[in-house]
Motif scaffolding. Sequence first.
Motif, PDB file in Angstrom:
ATOM      1  N   ARG A   1      64.318  49.421  73.944  1.00  0.00           N
ATOM      2  CA  ARG A   1      65.037  48.453  73.133  1.00  0.00           C
ATOM      3  C   ARG A   1      65.693  47.421  74.038  1.00  0.00           C
ATOM      4  N   GLU A   2      65.471  46.162  73.732  1.00  0.00           N
ATOM      5  CA  GLU A   2      66.014  45.075  74.539  1.00  0.00           C
ATOM      6  C   GLU A   2      67.501  44.879  74.245  1.00  0.00           C
ATOM      7  N   ARG A   3      68.272  44.678  75.292  1.00  0.00           N
ATOM      8  CA  ARG A   3      69.707  44.459  75.137  1.00  0.00           C
ATOM      9  C   ARG A   3      69.973  42.978  74.878  1.00  0.00           C
ATOM     10  N   SER A   4      70.915  42.718  74.002  1.00  0.00           N
ATOM     11  CA  SER A   4      71.299  41.331  73.744  1.00  0.00           C
ATOM     12  C   SER A   4      72.725  41.133  74.244  1.00  0.00           C
ATOM     13  N   GLN A   5      73.036  39.894  74.555  1.00  0.00           N
ATOM     14  CA  GLN A   5      74.365  39.595  75.063  1.00  0.00           C
ATOM     15  C   GLN A   5      74.789  38.202  74.642  1.00  0.00           C
ATOM     16  N   ILE A   6      76.120  38.020  74.581  1.00  0.00           N
ATOM     17  CA  ILE A   6      76.691  36.731  74.240  1.00  0.00           C
ATOM     18  C   ILE A   6      78.067  36.649  74.897  1.00  0.00           C
ATOM     19  N   THR A   7      78.404  35.472  75.399  1.00  0.00           N
ATOM     20  CA  THR A   7      79.736  35.309  75.963  1.00  0.00           C
ATOM     21  C   THR A   7      80.733  35.047  74.839  1.00  0.00           C
ATOM     22  N   LEU A   8      81.986  35.309  75.119  1.00  0.00           N
ATOM     23  CA  LEU A   8      83.035  35.020  74.138  1.00  0.00           C
ATOM     24  C   LEU A   8      83.030  33.541  73.782  1.00  0.00           C
ATOM     25  N   ARG A   9      82.849  32.683  74.769  1.00  0.00           N
ATOM     26  CA  ARG A   9      82.808  31.245  74.504  1.00  0.00           C
ATOM     27  C   ARG A   9      81.672  30.889  73.545  1.00  0.00           C
ATOM     28  N   GLU A  10      80.475  31.455  73.772  1.00  0.00           N
ATOM     29  CA  GLU A  10      79.343  31.194  72.876  1.00  0.00           C
ATOM     30  C   GLU A  10      79.627  31.700  71.466  1.00  0.00           C
ATOM     31  N   LEU A  11      80.224  32.876  71.374  1.00  0.00           N
ATOM     32  CA  LEU A  11      80.549  33.456  70.074  1.00  0.00           C
ATOM     33  C   LEU A  11      81.514  32.562  69.302  1.00  0.00           C
ATOM     34  N   VAL A  12      82.554  32.074  69.992  1.00  0.00           N
ATOM     35  CA  VAL A  12      83.552  31.219  69.339  1.00  0.00           C
ATOM     36  C   VAL A  12      82.959  29.852  68.991  1.00  0.00           C
ATOM     37  N   THR A  13      81.988  29.395  69.745  1.00  0.00           N
ATOM     38  CA  THR A  13      81.309  28.139  69.423  1.00  0.00           C
ATOM     39  C   THR A  13      80.490  28.309  68.138  1.00  0.00           C
ATOM     40  N   ARG A  14      79.807  29.440  68.007  1.00  0.00           N
ATOM     41  CA  ARG A  14      79.002  29.708  66.808  1.00  0.00           C
ATOM     42  C   ARG A  14      79.867  30.002  65.581  1.00  0.00           C
ATOM     43  N   GLU A  15      80.928  30.761  65.797  1.00  0.00           N
ATOM     44  CA  GLU A  15      81.838  31.178  64.723  1.00  0.00           C
ATOM     45  C   GLU A  15      83.258  30.797  65.131  1.00  0.00           C
ATOM     46  N   PRO A  16      83.685  29.575  64.816  1.00  0.00           N
ATOM     47  CA  PRO A  16      85.006  29.109  65.264  1.00  0.00           C
ATOM     48  C   PRO A  16      86.145  30.034  64.829  1.00  0.00           C
ATOM     49  N   LEU A  17      87.156  30.114  65.690  1.00  0.00           N
ATOM     50  CA  LEU A  17      88.334  30.920  65.387  1.00  0.00           C
ATOM     51  C   LEU A  17      89.048  30.353  64.168  1.00  0.00           C
ATOM     52  N   ARG A  18      89.357  31.201  63.215  1.00  0.00           N
ATOM     53  CA  ARG A  18      90.090  30.776  62.012  1.00  0.00           C
ATOM     54  C   ARG A  18      91.569  31.116  62.113  1.00  0.00           C
ATOM     55  N   GLN A  19      91.875  32.133  62.916  1.00  0.00           N
ATOM     56  CA  GLN A  19      93.264  32.579  63.056  1.00  0.00           C
ATOM     57  C   GLN A  19      93.849  32.204  64.417  1.00  0.00           C
ATOM     58  N   GLY A  20      93.152  31.316  65.127  1.00  0.00           N
ATOM     59  CA  GLY A  20      93.666  30.809  66.403  1.00  0.00           C
ATOM     60  C   GLY A  20      93.832  31.863  67.474  1.00  0.00           C
ATOM     61  N   LEU A  21      94.959  31.776  68.165  1.00  0.00           N
ATOM     62  CA  LEU A  21      95.220  32.649  69.306  1.00  0.00           C
ATOM     63  C   LEU A  21      95.195  34.122  68.912  1.00  0.00           C
ATOM     64  N   ALA A  22      95.697  34.463  67.740  1.00  0.00           N
ATOM     65  CA  ALA A  22      95.706  35.861  67.300  1.00  0.00           C
ATOM     66  C   ALA A  22      94.284  36.423  67.234  1.00  0.00           C
ATOM     67  N   GLU A  23      93.348  35.630  66.756  1.00  0.00           N
ATOM     68  CA  GLU A  23      91.956  36.075  66.683  1.00  0.00           C
ATOM     69  C   GLU A  23      91.345  36.199  68.077  1.00  0.00           C
ATOM     70  N   LEU A  24      91.671  35.263  68.954  1.00  0.00           N
ATOM     71  CA  LEU A  24      91.182  35.327  70.332  1.00  0.00           C
ATOM     72  C   LEU A  24      91.677  36.609  71.006  1.00  0.00           C
TER      73      LEU A  24
END
Length: 78
Positions: free
Chosen positions: A1-24
Amino acid sequence: RERSQITLRELVTREPLRQGLAELVGYLQLGHTDALSADGFSTVVDDTLEDAVTWQARDAQGLAVTREAKLPRVLFVR
């Protein structure tokens, strides 16, 4: 099974933070342990690289502002 990966920055770019710093902070807490999570992912922190994570917030007057946090690269691996 191939492993997938994503950086936190990429994740937040795809799904913007709605709760700001608390969500981060929540994402960072997910990465607090080296063990696999219940969802089958682990995190790696690379302190040799820095990522800037941005989100939209409101200032004291209610005006939209962009906030930014610079932190070591956080990589989610599944």
